[in-house]
Design an enzyme around this catalytic site. Sequence first.
Site, PDB file in Angstrom:
ATOM      1  N   SER A   1      31.979 -21.647 -32.742  1.00 29.92           N
ATOM      2  CA  SER A   1      30.518 -21.607 -32.823  1.00 29.92           C
ATOM      3  C   SER A   1      30.100 -22.007 -34.230  1.00 29.92           C
ATOM      4  O   SER A   1      30.903 -21.929 -35.170  1.00 29.92           O
ATOM      5  CB  SER A   1      30.021 -20.178 -32.531  1.00 29.92           C
TER       6      SER A   1
ATOM      7  N   TYR B   1      30.105 -10.899 -34.271  1.00 27.29           N
ATOM      8  CA  TYR B   1      30.228 -12.158 -33.531  1.00 27.29           C
ATOM      9  C   TYR B   1      30.726 -13.270 -34.445  1.00 27.29           C
ATOM     10  O   TYR B   1      31.644 -14.019 -34.079  1.00 27.29           O
ATOM     11  CB  TYR B   1      28.885 -12.542 -32.910  1.00 27.29           C
TER      12      TYR B   1
END
Length: 246
Positions: A140, A153
């Site tokens: 990501s 995250y």
Amino acid sequence: MNNVKDKVVVITGASSGIGEETVNLLSENGAKLVLGARRLDRLEKIQQKVGHDSVSIKKTDVTKPDEVNALIETAYNDFGRIDVLINNAGLMPQSFLEKNKQDEWNQMIDVNIKGVLYGIGAVLPYMRKQKSGHIINLASVAGHVVFPGSAVYCGTKYAVRAITEGLRQEEAIVGSNIRTTILSPGAVSTELTDHISDKDMKQDIDELYKNAIKPDAIARAINYAINEPEESSVNEFIIRPSSQSL
């Protein structure tokens, strides 16, 4: 040039979003697909649409090593080899650390990190034996920059990048001819934001995702990496909306 045709590709998190769009594109280009996800009913619908001859499915929770091993075994038993593994399954609950959402921390660690490791561990023996393969791990933009409220995250996605780079170096040393690709999406219109339970964070993320790109943009990048000649390896992509500043 179509180096995708007849390649056996295993995809986790294949029941929706980036996974499903990747299935659609790779099937159009002649790949043989083995799909894993927790929602078997969704996989069955995708299989019916694409065709049973070129698609196998297996109910798979990537937090369970036995189920990941079974997915890889299904691919080998059905098609006789495994050319590509796409570790796509992921979760993105978001909250500030002071909220102490330990269950969500554990979910992210189990899916985003351990799930990738289980996939690598399951497929490497097959790829080493056939002296070829390609492992594509979904990271990501959160694996490149840290955001407030996204510490855990981001940590999981930094880990995916580190694990994949370590794998690349290890396989290069032994000359296994196994390629690796890190793919870091920005805001993509998928179900990923559905897992955010913190109302304040959900509002902020929803604002960011107003300009999200469609998942087929990520599927095209995956197809490109697979399609490259075997002697070259596309090691990393970052793909985000043109309007996304972070």
